[in-house]
Scaffold this motif. Structure first.
Motif: not given
Length: 273
Positions: A196-211
């Motif tokens: 759960l925390p691992f997935g939160i970290g991946i999604c938050a970082t990837a979604l913010l920086l990918a844009r």
């Protein structure tokens, strides 16, 4: 009939590439982002993270086999490559070095044809600074972090960064700070206190920086392609072994490099045809 065979062949190629990225993502020193760039999936992946529904609808023929291959590689093949890495890190890294080098001709060609008269200064600057950054990162960290909800979020952030920044190996950093083994153990046992925390970290970082990355690609493609190419080569040089344990290790390493190079060139040529 030819169309069906061509579609099947493409799906197999994407699945193989996904499996290689899935395996490489957990190996120390190997960057999943670099492999995505090498196989031409990096730009579509940034677009997918920025606009999932629209991009998946446009590129689903690429993403479906690639994701299936990634899962299979991550779950089933990673153990075999980890075993090879345990026997000889030198041989394993030379295999991946060959895979990355085999894609470089196509990457240079793609960057050159995007705008033939554009300067290669961004490439030279990025290559120099990225190599220095990775060297300092590898040799200066000496922090040990205790496993916790927050530390697993940090693991996710590092993995997200390694997807966005080609060459940044999250596994290497996690080993240095003492979180690699607890993380992989948690993933292997499907422990939701880790997932759960691992997935939160991946999604938050990837979604913010990918844009941000996707916007830069759209507005400044010639420069960005050269910047990313600089990251790819800098990180590839960092995984190149500086010494070999013996003559047989050297011979096997060269064979693995040649095999990886040949496979990557074949996949690039096949996709072009």
């Amino acid at each position: 009939m030819k169309t069906n065979q061509s579609a099947l062949f493409k799906n197999i190629m994407y699945a193989i590439q996904g499996a290689i990225v899935g395996v490489g993502a957990i190996l120390p020193g190997v960057s999943g982002g670099v492999l995505c760039v090498a196989f031409g999936i990096y730009e579509p992946m940034m677009a997918l993270l920025t606009n999932p529904a629209k991009t998946f609808k446009t590129h689903y023929k690429m993403f479906v086999p690639f994701i299936i291959g990634w899962v299979l590689g991550f779950v089933f093949l990673a153990k075999g490559v980890e075993y090879l890495f345990g026997l000889s890190p030198t041989v394993a890294l030379m295999l991946f070095f060959g895979l990355i080098c085999g894609t470089l001709p196509e990457l240079f060609k793609s960057s050159e044809t995007s705008e033939p008269k554009s300067s290669w200064t961004p490439f030279v600057i990025t290559l120099s600074l990225a190599y220095l950054f990775f060297h300092v990162l590898e040799n200066s960290l000496s922090i040990t972090v205790a496993p916790s909800f927050g530390s697993y979020i940090l693991c996710g952030v590092l993995w997200g960064l390694s997807l966005i920044v080609p060459g940044l190996s999250s596994s290497t950093i996690l080993i240095i700070i003492g979180l690699f083994e607890p993380l992989t153990a948690g993933i292997g046992s499907l422990d939701f206190k880790v997932l759960l925390p691992f997935g939160i970290g991946i999604c938050a970082t990837a979604l913010l920086l990918a844009r941000v990355v996707e916007m830069l690609y759209t507005k400044h493609y010639p420069v960005m392609s050269k910047v990313i190419l600089g990251f790819v080569i800098a990180s590839s040089l960092k995984i190149l072994p500086s010494s070999f344990e013996g003559i047989w290790v050297l011979i096997i390493s060269m064979l693995c490099f040649a095999g990886g190079f040949a496979v990557a060139r074949y996949m690039d040529c096949a996709k072009e045809k």
